[in-house]
Design a protein around this motif. Structure first.
Motif, PDB file in Angstrom:
ATOM      1  N   ARG A  37       0.834  -1.208   0.000  1.00  0.00           N
ATOM      2  CA  ARG A  37       0.000   0.000   0.000  1.00  0.00           C
ATOM      3  C   ARG A  37       0.869   1.258   0.000  1.00  0.00           C
ATOM      4  N   ILE A  38       1.965   1.218   0.770  1.00  0.00           N
ATOM      5  CA  ILE A  38       2.870   2.373   0.802  1.00  0.00           C
ATOM      6  C   ILE A  38       3.524   2.570  -0.553  1.00  0.00           C
ATOM      7  N   ARG A  39       3.939   1.451  -1.194  1.00  0.00           N
ATOM      8  CA  ARG A  39       4.587   1.563  -2.503  1.00  0.00           C
ATOM      9  C   ARG A  39       3.599   2.052  -3.552  1.00  0.00           C
ATOM     10  N   ASP A  40       2.364   1.562  -3.472  1.00  0.00           N
ATOM     11  CA  ASP A  40       1.344   2.043  -4.409  1.00  0.00           C
ATOM     12  C   ASP A  40       1.146   3.547  -4.255  1.00  0.00           C
ATOM     13  N   ARG A  41       1.163   4.021  -3.012  1.00  0.00           N
ATOM     14  CA  ARG A  41       1.022   5.456  -2.774  1.00  0.00           C
ATOM     15  C   ARG A  41       2.228   6.200  -3.358  1.00  0.00           C
ATOM     16  N   MET A  42       3.428   5.609  -3.207  1.00  0.00           N
ATOM     17  CA  MET A  42       4.625   6.238  -3.756  1.00  0.00           C
ATOM     18  C   MET A  42       4.539   6.332  -5.276  1.00  0.00           C
ATOM     19  N   VAL A  43       4.030   5.266  -5.907  1.00  0.00           N
ATOM     20  CA  VAL A  43       3.885   5.269  -7.370  1.00  0.00           C
ATOM     21  C   VAL A  43       2.922   6.379  -7.805  1.00  0.00           C
ATOM     22  N   GLU A  44       1.794   6.483  -7.114  1.00  0.00           N
ATOM     23  CA  GLU A  44       0.827   7.531  -7.465  1.00  0.00           C
ATOM     24  C   GLU A  44       1.430   8.919  -7.265  1.00  0.00           C
ATOM     25  N   ASP A  45       2.207   9.093  -6.196  1.00  0.00           N
ATOM     26  CA  ASP A  45       2.853  10.385  -5.957  1.00  0.00           C
ATOM     27  C   ASP A  45       3.864  10.707  -7.045  1.00  0.00           C
ATOM     28  N   LEU A  46       4.587   9.682  -7.506  1.00  0.00           N
ATOM     29  CA  LEU A  46       5.564   9.900  -8.576  1.00  0.00           C
ATOM     30  C   LEU A  46       4.872  10.361  -9.857  1.00  0.00           C
ATOM     31  N   LYS A  47       3.714   9.767 -10.117  1.00  0.00           N
ATOM     32  CA  LYS A  47       2.964  10.158 -11.321  1.00  0.00           C
ATOM     33  C   LYS A  47       2.509  11.613 -11.232  1.00  0.00           C
ATOM     34  N   LYS A  48       2.364  12.099 -10.002  1.00  0.00           N
ATOM     35  CA  LYS A  48       1.940  13.486  -9.811  1.00  0.00           C
ATOM     36  C   LYS A  48       3.121  14.452  -9.720  1.00  0.00           C
ATOM     37  N   GLY A  49       4.352  13.892  -9.869  1.00  0.00           N
ATOM     38  CA  GLY A  49       5.523  14.760  -9.882  1.00  0.00           C
ATOM     39  C   GLY A  49       6.289  14.841  -8.590  1.00  0.00           C
ATOM     40  N   ALA A  50       6.066  13.922  -7.663  1.00  0.00           N
ATOM     41  CA  ALA A  50       6.774  13.954  -6.385  1.00  0.00           C
ATOM     42  C   ALA A  50       8.267  13.727  -6.596  1.00  0.00           C
ATOM     43  N   ALA A  99       9.521   1.353  -7.090  1.00  0.00           N
ATOM     44  CA  ALA A  99       8.407   2.265  -7.355  1.00  0.00           C
ATOM     45  C   ALA A  99       8.639   3.030  -8.656  1.00  0.00           C
ATOM     46  N   LEU A 100       9.870   3.458  -8.891  1.00  0.00           N
ATOM     47  CA  LEU A 100      10.189   4.172 -10.135  1.00  0.00           C
ATOM     48  C   LEU A 100       9.968   3.271 -11.346  1.00  0.00           C
ATOM     49  N   GLN A 101      10.372   2.019 -11.233  1.00  0.00           N
ATOM     50  CA  GLN A 101      10.175   1.078 -12.338  1.00  0.00           C
ATOM     51  C   GLN A 101       8.685   0.912 -12.647  1.00  0.00           C
ATOM     52  N   GLU A 102       7.905   0.758 -11.586  1.00  0.00           N
ATOM     53  CA  GLU A 102       6.467   0.543 -11.766  1.00  0.00           C
ATOM     54  C   GLU A 102       5.793   1.785 -12.355  1.00  0.00           C
ATOM     55  N   ALA A 103       6.154   2.961 -11.845  1.00  0.00           N
ATOM     56  CA  ALA A 103       5.549   4.199 -12.332  1.00  0.00           C
ATOM     57  C   ALA A 103       5.952   4.462 -13.781  1.00  0.00           C
ATOM     58  N   TYR A 104       7.219   4.181 -14.115  1.00  0.00           N
ATOM     59  CA  TYR A 104       7.719   4.412 -15.483  1.00  0.00           C
ATOM     60  C   TYR A 104       7.044   3.465 -16.474  1.00  0.00           C
ATOM     61  N   ALA A 105       6.848   2.206 -16.058  1.00  0.00           N
ATOM     62  CA  ALA A 105       6.194   1.236 -16.934  1.00  0.00           C
ATOM     63  C   ALA A 105       4.753   1.634 -17.208  1.00  0.00           C
ATOM     64  N   ASP A 106       4.101   2.222 -16.217  1.00  0.00           N
ATOM     65  CA  ASP A 106       2.701   2.606 -16.361  1.00  0.00           C
ATOM     66  C   ASP A 106       2.537   3.959 -17.045  1.00  0.00           C
ATOM     67  N   GLN A 107       3.545   4.828 -16.871  1.00  0.00           N
ATOM     68  CA  GLN A 107       3.440   6.187 -17.414  1.00  0.00           C
ATOM     69  C   GLN A 107       4.827   6.610 -17.929  1.00  0.00           C
ATOM     70  N   PRO A 108       5.192   6.256 -19.165  1.00  0.00           N
ATOM     71  CA  PRO A 108       6.536   6.477 -19.699  1.00  0.00           C
ATOM     72  C   PRO A 108       7.035   7.919 -19.612  1.00  0.00           C
ATOM     73  N   LYS A 109       6.151   8.885 -19.585  1.00  0.00           N
ATOM     74  CA  LYS A 109       6.620  10.265 -19.538  1.00  0.00           C
ATOM     75  C   LYS A 109       7.368  10.564 -18.241  1.00  0.00           C
TER      76      LYS A 109
END
Length: 369
Positions: A37-50, A99-109
């Motif tokens: 759950r914490i990692r999922d939150r980190m991924v969502e935050d990364l997508k928002k520019g954290a 988390a970076l790997q997961e966020a990048y795979a889901d949102q390449p930008k």
């Protein structure tokens, strides 16, 4: 410390991941419900520019490359890193990397976003171990073995380079079983390194680094510039004796000479006995001058024994090794076999050292316990 794009960082980290499998002993991506759950939150935050805290990458450089290092500016070339990026270690940031790997795979930008990276560079393995044991000790539940495994590749590479008597080192990525003398697994070598420093046969590499005295012993040895050389010297003696004993193939119910060091308890017993003889007992450490003189004396004594064994024929070598006596002792039915065997071998090699390796045969060693 510098900054780079997430894409460049993941390219850098993935090379180490692919070659070392799970980033060489790092804590894996935690799978508990809370951690996910914490990692999922980190991924969502990364997508928002954290922006994440810096990730720490460790590397052991050649001495010439280390001395030529210049201050690194943001966005500078990474030419100072080893060409083989698989030798890098993610010292701090395994979960963030996942988390970076997961966020990048889901949102390449996200690959164009920035990540701060701290490079911890050194020209020797000792300093890298210091980085892990001293500066990361607050990261519970690290174990001694896990912290050392972060520098697994550089430590093993240095062992291969500095101890040419070792013929083969098997690793999780390059597995293999022992089919001849002087062949050891990477796990076994790390355990020998720990046992030599702590001078204990009963070191449990799975226990947390909670023993303050063990930590202090390790730190004191790391601060001693001759410690690594002394460990490599002892490994060399182990390998040479392993080869000398293995000249006897066994016959008529007598186990072959390789039987002795086929077992990790024998290697542990040998390493610990020599560790005490060279470094001193824990709490009564010898000075560097005393250690140097002691290991030189022991190396000469071991060399004299090896030379003597090289001139024995098979029957005389059998009579010297007395592997039948050892086999009978090890066949005893006891509750804790591993502890019993380590005790047998520690006592045996203590006698060998006390006699300056000038024993008539090894029966007096095997029966010392």
């Amino acid at each position: 410390m510098t900054t780079m794009t997430v894409r460049d960082y993941l390219d850098l980290a993935s090379a180490a991941h692919a070659a070392q499998g799970g980033l060489s002993g790092q804590r894996g991506v935690m799978a508990t419900t809370t951690a996910k759950r914490i990692r999922d939150r980190m991924v969502e935050d990364l997508k928002k520019g954290a922006t994440l805290p810096p990730v720490v990458i460790g590397a052991v450089l050649a001495p010439d490359d280390f001395s030529a290092l210049r201050p690194l500016s943001s966005g500078a070339s990474l030419d100072f890193l080893p060409e083989d990026r698989s030798n890098l270690s993610i010292i701090d940031g395994m979960q963030r990397t996942a988390a970076l790997q997961e966020a990048y795979a889901d949102q390449p930008k996200i690959g164009e976003s920035k990540v701060r990276v701290e490079f911890w560079l050194t020209d020797n393995v000792r300093a890298m171990i210091y980085r892990m044991l001293i500066l990361n000790t607050g990261q519970v539940p690290w174990t001694i073995s896990r912290q050392l495994s972060v520098v697994y590749a550089p430590l093993l590479a240095e062992i291969v380079e500095r101890v040419p008597d070792i013929d083969k080192v098997s690793t999780p990525d390059q597995p293999g079983r022992r089919v001849g003398p002087a062949q050891y697994s990477s796990d076994a070598l790390v355990e020998l390194y720990i046992a030599f420093s702590l001078r204990k046969t009963g070191v449990d590499t799975k226990e947390a680094l909670s023993d303050e005295f063990s930590r202090l012993d390790f730190v004191d040895n790391l601060a001693n510039e001759g410690f690594q050389e002394q460990f490599y010297g002892v490994l060399s003696m182990l390998s040479q004796l392993d080869k000398a004993f293995s000249r006897y193939d066994g016959e008529d119910g007598f186990p072959g000479g390789r039987f002795i060091f086929d077992r990790q308890p024998a290697r542990i017993g040998f390493i610990v006995a020599l560790g005490i003889a060279i470094l001193g007992r824990p709490g009564a450490d010898r000075s560097q001058a005393e250690r140097t003189a002691r290991i030189q004396q022991l190396e000469q004594s071991a060399h004299d024994l090896i030379y003597r064994l090289a001139n024995l024929d098979a029957s005389h070598l059998r009579d010297f090794l007395k592997t039948d006596v050892l086999e009978e002792l090890l066949d005893k039915r006891v509750g804790q076999v591993g502890r019993y065997e380590r005790g047998v071998f520690a006592d045996a090699f203590k006698v060998l050292i006390e006699e300056n390796f000038a024993v008539k045969n090894l029966e007096q060693c095997w029966r010392a316990g």
